[in-house]
Design a protein around this motif. Structure first.
Motif, PDB file in Angstrom:
ATOM      1  N   SER A 272      -1.608   8.189  -7.419  1.00  0.00           N
ATOM      2  CA  SER A 272      -0.569   9.270  -8.347  1.00  0.00           C
ATOM      3  C   SER A 272      -1.742   9.836  -9.202  1.00  0.00           C
ATOM      4  O   SER A 272      -1.617   9.660 -10.395  1.00  0.00           O
ATOM      5  CB  SER A 272       0.356   8.534  -9.172  1.00  0.00           C
ATOM      6  N   LEU A 273      -2.604  10.299  -8.658  1.00  0.00           N
ATOM      7  CA  LEU A 273      -3.996  11.084  -9.412  1.00  0.00           C
ATOM      8  C   LEU A 273      -3.345  12.110 -10.704  1.00  0.00           C
ATOM      9  O   LEU A 273      -2.886  12.731 -10.536  1.00  0.00           O
ATOM     10  CB  LEU A 273      -4.800  11.841  -8.394  1.00  0.00           C
ATOM     11  N   LYS A 274      -4.213  11.800 -11.840  1.00  0.00           N
ATOM     12  CA  LYS A 274      -4.034  12.665 -12.985  1.00  0.00           C
ATOM     13  C   LYS A 274      -4.492  13.956 -12.679  1.00  0.00           C
ATOM     14  O   LYS A 274      -5.555  14.039 -11.948  1.00  0.00           O
ATOM     15  CB  LYS A 274      -4.645  11.800 -13.967  1.00  0.00           C
ATOM     16  N   ASN A 317      -8.433   1.432 -12.564  1.00  0.00           N
ATOM     17  CA  ASN A 317      -7.358   2.231 -11.546  1.00  0.00           C
ATOM     18  C   ASN A 317      -8.007   3.410 -10.916  1.00  0.00           C
ATOM     19  O   ASN A 317      -8.254   4.580 -11.385  1.00  0.00           O
ATOM     20  CB  ASN A 317      -6.280   2.342 -12.642  1.00  0.00           C
ATOM     21  N   MET A 318      -8.264   3.254  -9.407  1.00  0.00           N
ATOM     22  CA  MET A 318      -9.064   4.123  -8.828  1.00  0.00           C
ATOM     23  C   MET A 318      -8.218   4.391  -7.464  1.00  0.00           C
ATOM     24  O   MET A 318      -7.593   3.689  -7.055  1.00  0.00           O
ATOM     25  CB  MET A 318     -10.292   3.585  -8.339  1.00  0.00           C
ATOM     26  N   PRO A 319      -8.166   5.557  -7.147  1.00  0.00           N
ATOM     27  CA  PRO A 319      -7.731   5.940  -5.517  1.00  0.00           C
ATOM     28  C   PRO A 319      -8.624   5.530  -4.714  1.00  0.00           C
ATOM     29  O   PRO A 319      -9.739   4.884  -4.995  1.00  0.00           O
ATOM     30  CB  PRO A 319      -7.499   7.558  -5.400  1.00  0.00           C
ATOM     31  N   GLY A 320      -8.310   5.120  -3.442  1.00  0.00           N
ATOM     32  CA  GLY A 320      -9.453   4.623  -2.283  1.00  0.00           C
ATOM     33  C   GLY A 320      -8.621   4.147  -1.303  1.00  0.00           C
ATOM     34  O   GLY A 320      -7.183   4.141  -1.084  1.00  0.00           O
ATOM     35  N   GLY A 321      -9.329   3.629  -0.135  1.00  0.00           N
ATOM     36  CA  GLY A 321      -8.757   3.321   1.070  1.00  0.00           C
ATOM     37  C   GLY A 321      -7.636   1.953   0.767  1.00  0.00           C
ATOM     38  O   GLY A 321      -6.650   1.979   1.777  1.00  0.00           O
ATOM     39  N   LYS A 322      -7.856   1.319   0.125  1.00  0.00           N
ATOM     40  CA  LYS A 322      -7.199  -0.008  -0.197  1.00  0.00           C
ATOM     41  C   LYS A 322      -6.284   0.140  -1.430  1.00  0.00           C
ATOM     42  O   LYS A 322      -5.619  -0.551  -1.743  1.00  0.00           O
ATOM     43  CB  LYS A 322      -8.148  -1.115  -0.418  1.00  0.00           C
ATOM     44  N   THR A 324      -3.311   0.723  -3.876  1.00  0.00           N
ATOM     45  CA  THR A 324      -1.913   0.841  -3.900  1.00  0.00           C
ATOM     46  C   THR A 324      -1.259   2.447  -3.767  1.00  0.00           C
ATOM     47  O   THR A 324      -1.738   3.137  -4.358  1.00  0.00           O
ATOM     48  CB  THR A 324      -1.324   0.256  -5.274  1.00  0.00           C
ATOM     49  N   LYS A 325      -0.151   2.347  -3.003  1.00  0.00           N
ATOM     50  CA  LYS A 325       0.432   3.618  -2.676  1.00  0.00           C
ATOM     51  C   LYS A 325       1.874   3.607  -3.437  1.00  0.00           C
ATOM     52  O   LYS A 325       2.498   2.629  -3.561  1.00  0.00           O
ATOM     53  CB  LYS A 325       0.412   3.965  -1.218  1.00  0.00           C
ATOM     54  N   PRO A 326       2.196   4.786  -3.866  1.00  0.00           N
ATOM     55  CA  PRO A 326       3.781   4.971  -4.201  1.00  0.00           C
ATOM     56  C   PRO A 326       4.608   4.399  -3.187  1.00  0.00           C
ATOM     57  O   PRO A 326       4.524   4.896  -2.043  1.00  0.00           O
ATOM     58  CB  PRO A 326       4.157   6.401  -4.554  1.00  0.00           C
ATOM     59  N   GLY A 327       5.712   3.488  -3.584  1.00  0.00           N
ATOM     60  CA  GLY A 327       6.476   3.140  -2.696  1.00  0.00           C
ATOM     61  C   GLY A 327       6.188   1.575  -2.409  1.00  0.00           C
ATOM     62  O   GLY A 327       6.704   0.755  -1.761  1.00  0.00           O
ATOM     63  N   ASP A 328       4.857   1.209  -2.542  1.00  0.00           N
ATOM     64  CA  ASP A 328       4.521  -0.085  -2.143  1.00  0.00           C
ATOM     65  C   ASP A 328       5.240  -1.267  -3.213  1.00  0.00           C
ATOM     66  O   ASP A 328       5.559  -0.901  -4.288  1.00  0.00           O
ATOM     67  CB  ASP A 328       3.034  -0.470  -2.616  1.00  0.00           C
ATOM     68  N   ILE A 329       5.461  -2.281  -2.738  1.00  0.00           N
ATOM     69  CA  ILE A 329       6.080  -3.308  -3.444  1.00  0.00           C
ATOM     70  C   ILE A 329       5.059  -4.579  -3.552  1.00  0.00           C
ATOM     71  O   ILE A 329       4.775  -5.088  -2.622  1.00  0.00           O
ATOM     72  CB  ILE A 329       7.523  -3.763  -2.886  1.00  0.00           C
ATOM     73  N   VAL A 330       5.037  -5.185  -4.582  1.00  0.00           N
ATOM     74  CA  VAL A 330       4.013  -6.043  -5.099  1.00  0.00           C
ATOM     75  C   VAL A 330       5.029  -7.215  -5.707  1.00  0.00           C
ATOM     76  O   VAL A 330       5.985  -6.802  -6.310  1.00  0.00           O
ATOM     77  CB  VAL A 330       3.067  -5.881  -5.837  1.00  0.00           C
ATOM     78  N   THR A 331       4.504  -8.394  -5.756  1.00  0.00           N
ATOM     79  CA  THR A 331       5.162  -9.451  -6.464  1.00  0.00           C
ATOM     80  C   THR A 331       4.440 -10.001  -7.431  1.00  0.00           C
ATOM     81  O   THR A 331       3.117 -10.385  -7.339  1.00  0.00           O
ATOM     82  CB  THR A 331       5.539 -10.688  -5.282  1.00  0.00           C
ATOM     83  N   VAL A 338       8.128  -5.653  -7.768  1.00  0.00           N
ATOM     84  CA  VAL A 338       7.894  -4.454  -8.411  1.00  0.00           C
ATOM     85  C   VAL A 338       7.690  -3.543  -7.275  1.00  0.00           C
ATOM     86  O   VAL A 338       6.935  -3.494  -6.650  1.00  0.00           O
ATOM     87  CB  VAL A 338       6.952  -4.644  -9.491  1.00  0.00           C
ATOM     88  N   GLU A 339       8.634  -2.363  -7.356  1.00  0.00           N
ATOM     89  CA  GLU A 339       8.332  -1.090  -6.623  1.00  0.00           C
ATOM     90  C   GLU A 339       7.366  -0.256  -7.195  1.00  0.00           C
ATOM     91  O   GLU A 339       7.856   0.175  -8.378  1.00  0.00           O
ATOM     92  CB  GLU A 339       9.557  -0.473  -6.258  1.00  0.00           C
ATOM     93  N   ILE A 340       6.138   0.160  -6.794  1.00  0.00           N
ATOM     94  CA  ILE A 340       5.410   0.847  -7.550  1.00  0.00           C
ATOM     95  C   ILE A 340       5.438   2.337  -7.371  1.00  0.00           C
ATOM     96  O   ILE A 340       5.076   2.985  -6.123  1.00  0.00           O
ATOM     97  CB  ILE A 340       3.911   0.406  -7.239  1.00  0.00           C
TER      98      ILE A 340
END
Ligand code: BES
Ligand code: MN
Ligand code: ZN
Length: 493
Positions: A272-274, A317-322, A324-331, A338-340
């Motif tokens: 979600s790049l600034k 906090n960087m974009p990159g191949g690995k 996290t994407k919007p919609g990803d869910i982490v614990t 948490v839905e990011i």
């Protein structure tokens, strides 16, 4: 800078410069009166000429005044005594100190008479030392210094208050803590990485017997289940760190105060790049962490009799191949999913796992310090630390400390009604609320991880740095507020 006490009569003090207040309508105080008499009317002549008046920020330098042991007298406008509050006193001291630093002056004496009656000498002596330390700060890590270095080496003041030497030491430590926070904040993101912050903490711990450090790497955080914190660092080649500094100043059983700083060493926003405009300022996104380092160093220098834990949740906090994407869910470590929805709401993600980790210290209270939301800047500009939390007594303590040291906070409501903005169809919660009340919904998110202890949150997105022109840079806030709080808890303010 060295600070000493000098009770001699003002005309016999052989400093390179005496700093003397002049009040409204050119009214001299007792010291100015004595100097005027000794010098055959030199001070009143200047004031009478109209070249120097008495407004705050005005000053005038007199050379080789007759009848005085000092080489110079710096007259500084103090304004109307009826309106002389703590803010005016701080400005008076800052103005005097700045002029001294500009000149070729090694040893200065601050008269301070008349002023100490208003605030108590301890406050004044501490404030002078703090102003002197912070005014002398120059950023030089990646830039050649402009002009000659200041030559100012020492200050003396009259013996004010109950324990002026302790007050001077307090102010000096706070000023140095602020400068440490400013330096870390000002360093660029390619130097001040999570690893750099960890090394800094280790160095600090090496310098003070009361401090010890523990640094968790990504493998250890994965073991603990810190899925939220790790999701922020996923797009970066810089490894995240969870830094834990301990200052053992109190008894073994005493519960510690925990300070927790957001340490995003650069916040691009991630996927979600600034937008590009002023993105460089996101190197300041670790100013919460920097304030924790500054306060820990100051507490150690002063050997504060409190148990204190300084935690820093550090990641890039960087974009990159690995990434996290919007919609990803982490614990999270607490087990909640948490839905990011926005990877730019990353501060709360690193902080929530750190808050859960803090439970193991059985804290007396936890104060987190974070450049968390643009909404805080939009509402409060650069003036206020924005305060929310789950314990009104703790927040009242912080509000009062802010007023005393002029590093003020303002409280926002953390009402239940705001919590539902974090509802998610796919996880226990989303990491963002709606368009409105962004500072509050960010705190709502944190509150879900802070149920086990009294907790206060300081959103310092506005107060931690200034963005304009020559003054652009980290402010060192809220180190004064944190120190005021710790000194009060240690009963030493
Ligand atoms: N570090 C920023 C907050 C920030 C922005 C501080 C501008 C100072 C100036 C934080 O990580 C962030 O990006 N917050 C977002 C949250 C939003 C996506 C819900 C914001 O405030 O825009
Ligand atoms: Mn962000
Ligand atoms: Zn951020």
């Amino acid at each position: 800078m060295r600070y000493t006490l000098n009770q001699d009569s003002i005309t016999s003090i052989a400093a390179d410069c005496l700093v003397v207040p002049i009040w409204k309508d050119g009214e001299p105080g007792d010291d100015a009166e004595a100097l005027d008499e000794a010098s055959g009317g030199a001070l009143k002549q200047i004031v009478g000429s109209g070249d120097f008046r008495w407004k705050a920020g005005e000053s005038h330098l007199l050379h080789e005044p007759a009848g005085c042991a000092a080489k110079r007298i710096l007259l500084v406008g103090a304004g109307d005594p009826a309106e002389f509050d703590a803010g005016a006193a701080a400005k008076y001291l800052a103005c005097g100190v700045r002029k001294l630093l500009d000149g070729n002056i090694r040893h200065a004496h601050f008269a301070l008479e008349g002023i100490d009656a208003v605030f108590g000498g301890g406050w004044l002596a501490a404030r002078l030392a703090r102003e002197a330390e912070t005014a002398a700060y120059r950023y030089a890590a990646t830039k050649a210094g402009a002009g000659p270095e200041p030559v100012l080496e020492s200050f003396s003041v009259p013996s004010l208050g109950d324990d002026p030497a302790a007050a001077l030491a307090r102010g000096k430590a706070i000023g140095r803590g602020m400068n440490r926070a400013r330096e870390l904040g000002n360093l660029p993101g390619n130097i001040c990485t999570p690893g750099y912050l960890a090394a800094h903490a280790a160095e600090l711990a090496g310098q003070h017997d009361s401090l010890s450090v523990d640094v968790l790497d990504e493998a250890q955080m994965r073991e603990l289940g810190m899925g939220c914190l790790l999701s922020v660092a996923a797009g970066s080649v810089e490894e995240a760190r969870l830094i834990v500094l301990r200052h053992q100043g109190g008894s073994g059983e005493e519960k510690p105060v925990v300070l927790l700083g957001k340490g995003i060493t650069f916040d691009t926003g991630g996927i979600s790049l600034k937008p590009g405009l002023a993105m460089d300022e996101m190197k300041f996104d670790m100013c919460g962490a920097a304030s924790v380092m500054g306060a820990m160093a100051a507490a150690a220098e002063l050997q504060l009799p409190v148990n204190l834990i300084g935690m820093v949740a550090a990641a890039e906090n960087m974009p990159g191949g690995k990434a996290t994407k919007p919609g990803d869910i982490v614990t999270s470590m607490a087990g909640k999913t948490v839905e990011i929805l926005n990877t730019d709401a990353e501060g709360r993600l690193v902080l929530c796992d750190a808050l859960t980790y803090a439970e193991r210290f059985d804290p007396a209270c936890v104060i987190d310090i974070a450049t968390l939301t643009g909404a805080a800047v939009a509402t409060f500009g650069h003036e206020a630390n924005v305060l929310l939390g789950n314990d009104q007594a703790l927040m009242d303590e912080l509000l009062q400390c802010g007023r005393t040291c002029l590093d003020r906070a303002w409280q926002l409501p953390l009402w239940d009604e705001y919590q539902k903005q974090l509802d998610s169809n796919f996880a226990d919660m989303a990491n963002i609320g709606g368009k409105r009340a962004g500072t509050i919904t960010a705190a709502c998110f944190l509150s879900r991880y802070a149920g086990a202890f009294p907790w206060a949150h300081l959103d310092i997105a506005g107060s931690a740095w200034l963005a304009d022109g020559a003054r652009k840079g980290a402010t060192g806030r809220p180190v004064p507020l944190l120190m005021e709080f710790l000194l009060a808890r240690a009963d030493q303010s």
